[in-house]
Design an enzyme around this catalytic site. Structure first.
Site, PDB file in Angstrom:
ATOM      1  N   ASP A  14       0.863  -1.199   0.000  1.00  0.00           N
ATOM      2  CA  ASP A  14       0.000   0.000   0.000  1.00  0.00           C
ATOM      3  C   ASP A  14       0.893   1.241   0.000  1.00  0.00           C
ATOM      4  OD1 ASP A  14      -2.957   0.893   1.911  1.00  0.00           O
ATOM      5  OD2 ASP A  14      -1.648   2.173   0.737  1.00  0.00           O
ATOM      6  N   ASP A 109      -3.823   2.323  -5.173  1.00  0.00           N
ATOM      7  CA  ASP A 109      -2.491   2.298  -4.541  1.00  0.00           C
ATOM      8  C   ASP A 109      -2.245   1.039  -3.716  1.00  0.00           C
ATOM      9  OD1 ASP A 109      -3.933   2.774  -2.174  1.00  0.00           O
ATOM     10  OD2 ASP A 109      -2.345   4.067  -1.382  1.00  0.00           O
ATOM     11  N   GLU A 110      -2.934  -0.034  -4.027  1.00  0.00           N
ATOM     12  CA  GLU A 110      -2.882  -1.217  -3.166  1.00  0.00           C
ATOM     13  C   GLU A 110      -2.992  -2.496  -3.985  1.00  0.00           C
ATOM     14  OE1 GLU A 110      -5.754  -2.205   0.505  1.00  0.00           O
ATOM     15  OE2 GLU A 110      -6.115  -0.329  -0.544  1.00  0.00           O
TER      16      GLU A 110
END
Ligand code: TTP
Ligand code: MG
Length: 417
Positions: A14, A109-110
């Site tokens: 993340d 974002d993960e």
């Protein structure tokens, strides 16, 4: 010296303060300073995210911008640069794909990565996590990583040391790790579920694991057993590579509510053109069109139409989207989120309409030519190169895509909420 890793190994990677970190990367003068990405306070905007420097003042994602201004009056504000976030997200995902083909991107974002040591690829998962952090740092942003034997454990672990941390929960340590944590740490438990559980003295994951089936069923329904197991660290859900496209959709949460037809139509146009572009890249045509609207009171409405023929063209979709809009919205109703999706990529996609109307065919050819010309320009000069008419406005009003669906061309997303 690392203890050997026996069994399944999953990473959750993340990025740290993602949008704000990209802004600090692109604006060197902003580094080390409180930076907030979000909507305008005087337009009832909210914070998308804040740099760690701003978080020190108590600023958080989803907080009203007016409150963030009070907490951190000297912060640097920006509405955001979405094409850059997308670009950076792609660069990070490319790093991850080099480390393992078993990747599941869960948001911009993960991503989960299955790095289970299996001969001949039996490198220790911690070393893989370290290498990922180094490679990501070279891009100019940082990430935090959780390493565990399941997605549940990896996800929770990734939040323990932020920013730029690696938290490793070895096989066998899951239960001990999870037990003291607040129930809210578990994916799927939001503020309301937390309140419900707290009222029944279920505060930690250990309490959750011991709760009665009846209580858990009241709150989690058919997922009660799954949640109980997860609280114990038992979670066999696989890292699912998401190559098979079932639907292509884009949605956006606005920094301030849209209330006029002109505003809503402009955002809808932008979402439709993004979907059109992705669907053409994927060489698909969809025959079900979906419009999703979330209002400022968080209620959600969707409207769907089966098209008379499959399409990959946003211009064809726009009049139909406007009809769908009329079914679920009237001018003045404050809109917070707008999503557009195309699905049903079955064999029908490739069949031509049997009744060819000449005018329609001419218009269709024109639409196709325009869309392909726009695609070519965007390929060459980037996503911001071409906008259709009223679309332009959208880029001033929107803060972020919050769909847990990054707009990667081949990434499926569902419009179900
Ligand atoms: P997160 O990973 O939740 O947050 P973050 O990366 O900013 O910070 P952290 O270090 O805690 O991971 O979300 C990723 C991006 O998604 C974030 O940078 C901005 C966007 N976002 C919003 O726009 N609104 C929100 O409410 C949240 C939570 C995120
Ligand atoms: Mg993040």
């Amino acid at each position: 010296m690392l203890s050997p890793w026996i069994g399944k190994a999953i990473l959750l990677v993340d990025l740290d303060a993602f949008f704000a970190s990209v802004e600090q990367l692109d604006h060197p003068a902003w580094r080390g300073k409180p930076v907030i990405v979000g909507g305008d306070a005087d337009k009832h905007g909210v914070v998308s995210t804040a740099s760690y420097e701003a978080r020190g003042f108590g600023v958080k994602s989803a907080m009203p911008s007016s409150m963030a201004h009070q907490l951190c009056p000297n912060a640097i504000w920006t509405h955001g640069h979405f094409h850059r976030y997308h670009e950076m997200s792609q660069a990070v995902m490319n790093i991850l794909i080099q480390e393992s083909p078993f990747i599941q991107q869960v948001s911009i974002d993960e991503a989960f990565l299955d790095v289970t040591p299996i001969s001949p690829n039996d490198e220790h998962p911690y070393l893989i996590a370290q290498r990922i952090q180094e490679k990501v740092s070279k891009l100019g942003v940082s990430c935090s990583i959780g390493l565990g034997t399941s997605k549940t454990v990896a996800k929770i672990a990734s939040n323990i040391k932020k920013p730029h941390g690696i938290t490793t929960i070895y096989p066998g340590q899951e239960r001990e790790f999870l037990a003291p944590l607040d129930v809210r740490e578990m994916s799927g438990i939001g503020a309301k579920a937390q309140e419900f559980l707290y009222k029944r003295s279920i505060k930690t994951l250990a309490d959750l694991a011991l709760a009665s089936d009846k209580t858990l069923t009241t709150i989690f329904g058919k997922n009660a057993n799954m949640m109980k197991n997860r609280a114990l660290g038992i979670d066999n859900s696989p890292v699912e590579s998401t190559d098979e496209v079932k639907s292509i959709s884009n949605e956006i949460t606005l920094s301030t509510d849209a209330t006029t037809f002109e505003e809503v139509d402009a955002v809808m146009g932008t979402m439709a053109s993004k979907v059109g572009r992705r669907i053409r890249k994927a060489k698909l045509k969809g025959s079900t069109l979906t419009l999703k609207i979330r209002f400022s009171d968080r209620t959600l409405k969707t409207a769907q139409k089966k098209l008379s023929e499959p399409t990959d063209n946003e211009r064809y979709c726009m009049p139909i989207l406007r009809e769908l809009l009329q079914d679920i919205w009237s001018p003045g109703m404050p809109v917070r989120l707008i999503g557009v999706g195309l699905s049903s990529f079955d064999m029908d996609c490739y069949q031509q309409s049997l009744f060819i109307d000449e005018d329609t065919e001419v218009q269709k050819a024109k639409n196709e030519k325009l869309s392909r010309a726009a695609d070519a320009l965007k390929d060459k000069f980037g996503e911001q190169a071409v906008f259709y008419g009223r679309e332009i406005k959208v880029h001033d009003r929107s803060t972020h895509t919050v769909a847990k669906n990054p707009s990667t061309p081949m990434h499926p997303s569902s419009l179900k909420d």
